[in-house]
Design an enzyme around this catalytic site. Sequence first.
Site, PDB file in Angstrom:
ATOM      1  N   CYS A  16      39.078  48.413  36.766  1.00  0.00           N
ATOM      2  CA  CYS A  16      40.497  48.034  36.796  1.00  0.00           C
ATOM      3  C   CYS A  16      41.154  48.836  37.908  1.00  0.00           C
ATOM      4  O   CYS A  16      40.573  49.019  38.970  1.00  0.00           O
ATOM      5  CB  CYS A  16      41.148  48.264  35.440  1.00  0.00           C
ATOM      6  SG  CYS A  16      41.051  49.986  34.847  1.00  0.00           S
ATOM      7  N   ARG A  71      46.925  40.874  41.404  1.00  0.00           N
ATOM      8  CA  ARG A  71      46.408  42.122  41.983  1.00  0.00           C
ATOM      9  C   ARG A  71      44.962  41.929  42.434  1.00  0.00           C
ATOM     10  O   ARG A  71      44.578  42.384  43.515  1.00  0.00           O
ATOM     11  CB  ARG A  71      46.482  43.265  40.968  1.00  0.00           C
ATOM     12  CG  ARG A  71      47.889  43.745  40.673  1.00  0.00           C
ATOM     13  CD  ARG A  71      47.880  44.937  39.737  1.00  0.00           C
ATOM     14  NE  ARG A  71      47.368  46.140  40.374  1.00  0.00           N
ATOM     15  CZ  ARG A  71      47.092  47.270  39.722  1.00  0.00           C
ATOM     16  NH1 ARG A  71      47.249  47.340  38.413  1.00  0.00           N
ATOM     17  NH2 ARG A  71      46.644  48.331  40.371  1.00  0.00           N
TER      18      ARG A  71
END
Length: 288
Positions: free
Chosen positions: A245, A186
């Site tokens: 995040c 990611r």
Amino acid sequence: MPNYTTLVTPEALKALLASDPAGIRIFDARHDLGDHEAGRRAYNTGHIPGALFLDHETDLCSPRTGRNGRHPLPDRAAFAALIQAQGVGPQTQVIIYDASSGPFAAHLWWMLRWIGHANVAVLDGGWQAWRSAGYAVETQSQPLAAAGAHPKDLPASLVGTVDAAAVQANIPLQRFTILDARAGNRYRGEVEPMDPVAGHIPGALNRPNSENQAADGRFKPATTLRAEFESVLGERNPGDIVHQCGSGITACHNLLAMEIAGLTGSRLYPGSWSEWCSDPVRPVATGA
């Protein structure tokens, strides 16, 4: 009663429940980002005796605007009032657990510190460790108390935050370093299962929060965590690290791990990638 500020073992929690049940408050933070009712269902099926359930999508979140991320923080005073209504006073030992290796518990741990509460710890190993030890479980639901008036004078926050404007201003200056807690694929922009844009904030480093624990689901020893974080951060001061995040949750797992390691003073970008990528003007980097 000893004060726990990072982790508590199932054995220690069992002893606290036996010796001073009135002095502790347990919160069940189980959650599933793909099934928002899963945490409540799990709680109703069985939970640690006396635990109260807090929902990450409602109790621990403010309304989403499409530009403030997937889990925007609630109003600080309103959140403090909610926590105080559950019987948490200045000296109460708060213990939090989840069943997902700790990110949701770590997020609530950070939020308690955000409102100035120091005596808060995450159950190491979570729900699975409690069950594996064979300790008591109850199914009777414990309802949340309604929050009263907002406290007039909140304690000073024990943690620091930065916002999107500060992150953007920092890109050319690099006065602080963003540490991205998402999985490597990611971070590199190879996949993006949760947000509409793939990639990472320019200049960010990557430390997947999944690397903080051993195979048994417990956090690695402090010395191991310290060595691993220092291998990523180099000579950077912990106070110059800002955690990020997808929506501010798993970043708190890294923040907790650094605290366990004695690398104290790092900060959180609560909006994280989901807020950052909601504005097409903000730059995006891909690759390692």
